[in-house]
Write an enzyme that holds these catalytic residues in place. Structure first.
Site, mmCIF file in Angstrom:
data_model
loop_
_atom_site.group_PDB
_atom_site.id
_atom_site.type_symbol
_atom_site.label_atom_id
_atom_site.label_comp_id
_atom_site.label_asym_id
_atom_site.label_seq_id
_atom_site.Cartn_x
_atom_site.Cartn_y
_atom_site.Cartn_z
ATOM 1 N N TYR A 24 0.742 -1.290 -0.175
ATOM 2 C CA TYR A 24 -0.143 0.137 0.104
ATOM 3 C C TYR A 24 0.874 1.029 -0.087
ATOM 4 O O TYR A 24 -0.117 2.192 -0.238
ATOM 5 C CB TYR A 24 -0.936 0.009 1.143
ATOM 6 C CG TYR A 24 -1.878 -1.125 1.214
ATOM 7 C CD1 TYR A 24 -2.996 -1.436 0.019
ATOM 8 C CD2 TYR A 24 -1.932 -2.157 2.210
ATOM 9 C CE1 TYR A 24 -3.761 -2.331 0.109
ATOM 10 C CE2 TYR A 24 -2.846 -3.116 2.086
ATOM 11 C CZ TYR A 24 -3.605 -3.357 1.160
ATOM 12 O OH TYR A 24 -4.458 -4.456 0.867
ATOM 13 N N ASN A 75 -13.446 3.796 -2.171
ATOM 14 C CA ASN A 75 -12.400 2.510 -2.043
ATOM 15 C C ASN A 75 -12.983 1.797 -0.587
ATOM 16 O O ASN A 75 -12.919 2.002 0.364
ATOM 17 C CB ASN A 75 -11.238 2.829 -1.566
ATOM 18 C CG ASN A 75 -10.026 1.633 -1.466
ATOM 19 O OD1 ASN A 75 -10.682 0.555 -1.402
ATOM 20 N ND2 ASN A 75 -8.786 1.836 -1.290
ATOM 21 N N HIS A 81 -15.406 -6.793 -1.124
ATOM 22 C CA HIS A 81 -15.615 -8.444 -1.501
ATOM 23 C C HIS A 81 -16.609 -9.241 -0.758
ATOM 24 O O HIS A 81 -16.988 -10.200 -1.194
ATOM 25 C CB HIS A 81 -14.031 -8.926 -1.034
ATOM 26 C CG HIS A 81 -13.057 -8.233 -1.529
ATOM 27 N ND1 HIS A 81 -12.759 -8.109 -2.977
ATOM 28 C CD2 HIS A 81 -11.910 -7.664 -0.853
ATOM 29 C CE1 HIS A 81 -11.825 -7.445 -3.222
ATOM 30 N NE2 HIS A 81 -11.090 -7.081 -2.065
ATOM 31 N N ASP A 88 -26.058 -2.389 -2.233
ATOM 32 C CA ASP A 88 -27.510 -2.024 -2.362
ATOM 33 C C ASP A 88 -27.451 -0.500 -2.177
ATOM 34 O O ASP A 88 -28.401 0.125 -2.819
ATOM 35 C CB ASP A 88 -28.450 -2.642 -1.293
ATOM 36 C CG ASP A 88 -28.688 -4.168 -1.602
ATOM 37 O OD1 ASP A 88 -28.519 -4.435 -2.833
ATOM 38 O OD2 ASP A 88 -29.000 -4.743 -0.828
ATOM 39 N N HIS A 101 -9.052 1.661 -5.977
ATOM 40 C CA HIS A 101 -8.362 0.351 -5.121
ATOM 41 C C HIS A 101 -6.762 1.013 -5.155
ATOM 42 O O HIS A 101 -6.303 1.317 -6.263
ATOM 43 C CB HIS A 101 -8.277 -0.824 -5.383
ATOM 44 C CG HIS A 101 -9.778 -1.352 -5.281
ATOM 45 N ND1 HIS A 101 -10.348 -1.809 -3.908
ATOM 46 C CD2 HIS A 101 -10.780 -1.712 -6.149
ATOM 47 C CE1 HIS A 101 -11.301 -2.313 -4.026
ATOM 48 N NE2 HIS A 101 -11.824 -2.141 -5.411
ATOM 49 N N LEU A 102 -6.206 0.976 -4.071
ATOM 50 C CA LEU A 102 -4.535 1.395 -4.224
ATOM 51 C C LEU A 102 -3.879 0.173 -4.914
ATOM 52 O O LEU A 102 -2.977 0.547 -5.925
ATOM 53 C CB LEU A 102 -4.323 1.445 -2.653
ATOM 54 C CG LEU A 102 -4.535 2.695 -1.862
ATOM 55 C CD1 LEU A 102 -4.671 2.368 -0.450
ATOM 56 C CD2 LEU A 102 -3.814 3.920 -2.238
ATOM 57 N N SER A 103 -4.218 -0.970 -4.536
ATOM 58 C CA SER A 103 -3.485 -2.198 -5.000
ATOM 59 C C SER A 103 -4.411 -2.537 -6.492
ATOM 60 O O SER A 103 -5.420 -1.955 -6.690
ATOM 61 C CB SER A 103 -3.330 -3.386 -4.059
ATOM 62 O OG SER A 103 -4.630 -3.682 -3.727
ATOM 63 N N ARG A 112 -9.984 -11.772 -3.834
ATOM 64 C CA ARG A 112 -10.097 -10.310 -4.264
ATOM 65 C C ARG A 112 -10.607 -9.985 -5.646
ATOM 66 O O ARG A 112 -10.972 -8.751 -5.799
ATOM 67 C CB ARG A 112 -8.814 -9.694 -3.746
ATOM 68 C CG ARG A 112 -8.430 -9.608 -2.696
ATOM 69 C CD ARG A 112 -6.999 -8.994 -2.385
ATOM 70 N NE ARG A 112 -6.503 -9.280 -1.070
ATOM 71 C CZ ARG A 112 -6.683 -8.790 0.216
ATOM 72 N NH1 ARG A 112 -7.593 -7.938 0.378
ATOM 73 N NH2 ARG A 112 -5.999 -9.197 1.165
#
Ligand code: CA2
Length: 145
Positions: A24, A75, A81, A88, A101-103, A112
């Site tokens: 990260y 994020n 997940h 909803d 997402h950072l990664s 993931r």
């Protein structure tokens, strides 16, 4: 005054810059907030930047965004997940949603690879570290209502 872009971050992202820097990076969530603010300002926009470790609080903010935001960047972290409830809420938000997402979750563990949030997002920005947030803010500004 145009409505702000809401930028929401999910659980554990308050720890950014303190653990797992190989995944990260070293920048903190406060650093990410400043990057997002600067990118939004350059586009003539403001942001509301918040993080929570609590699913219900994130859902409350998504519902708030329905009235108060022009677009939403999220994020969802681990909740992406797992959380049908966040999906909803996003489906009902009524403003454009950009997931970030950072990664790059698709290049990590198989669990993931699926995010519920993607089902409600116009697009996803992943794998660029803090720049994922900046790019997501830029995309959201382009989609904003
Ligand atoms: O890459 C991302 O931004 C993720 O959303 C981060 C989540 C992970 O569950 C997703 O698959 C991808 C994890 C956030 C945890 O954040 C930490 C940051 C620093 C130290 C420890 C955890």
């Amino acid at each position: 005054m145009p409505k702000p872009i809401y930028v929401l971050s999910g659980p554990n992202l308050n720890l950014l810059g303190t653990r797992e820097p190989e995944i990260y990076g070293h920048q903190t969530l406060e650093d990410v907030r400043k990057l997002c603010e600067a990118r939004a300002a350059a586009l003539g926009r403001e942001i509301v930047f918040r993080q929570s470790n609590h699913e219900g609080e994130l859902i409350d903010w998504i519902q708030e965004a329905r009235e108060k935001a022009c677009a939403l960047v999220i994020n969802p972290a681990g909740y992406g997940h797992t959380s049908v409830a966040i999906l909803d809420a996003l489906k009902a938000v009524g403003v454009p949603v950009v997931e970030c997402h950072l990664s790059n979750p698709a290049a990590r563990e198989t669990f993931r690879r699926k995010t519920f949030v993607s089902l409600a997002a116009t697009g996803v920005v992943s794998g660029f570290g803090p720049a994922s947030y900046e790019l997501a803010v830029e995309a959201a500004a382009g989609l904003a209502r």
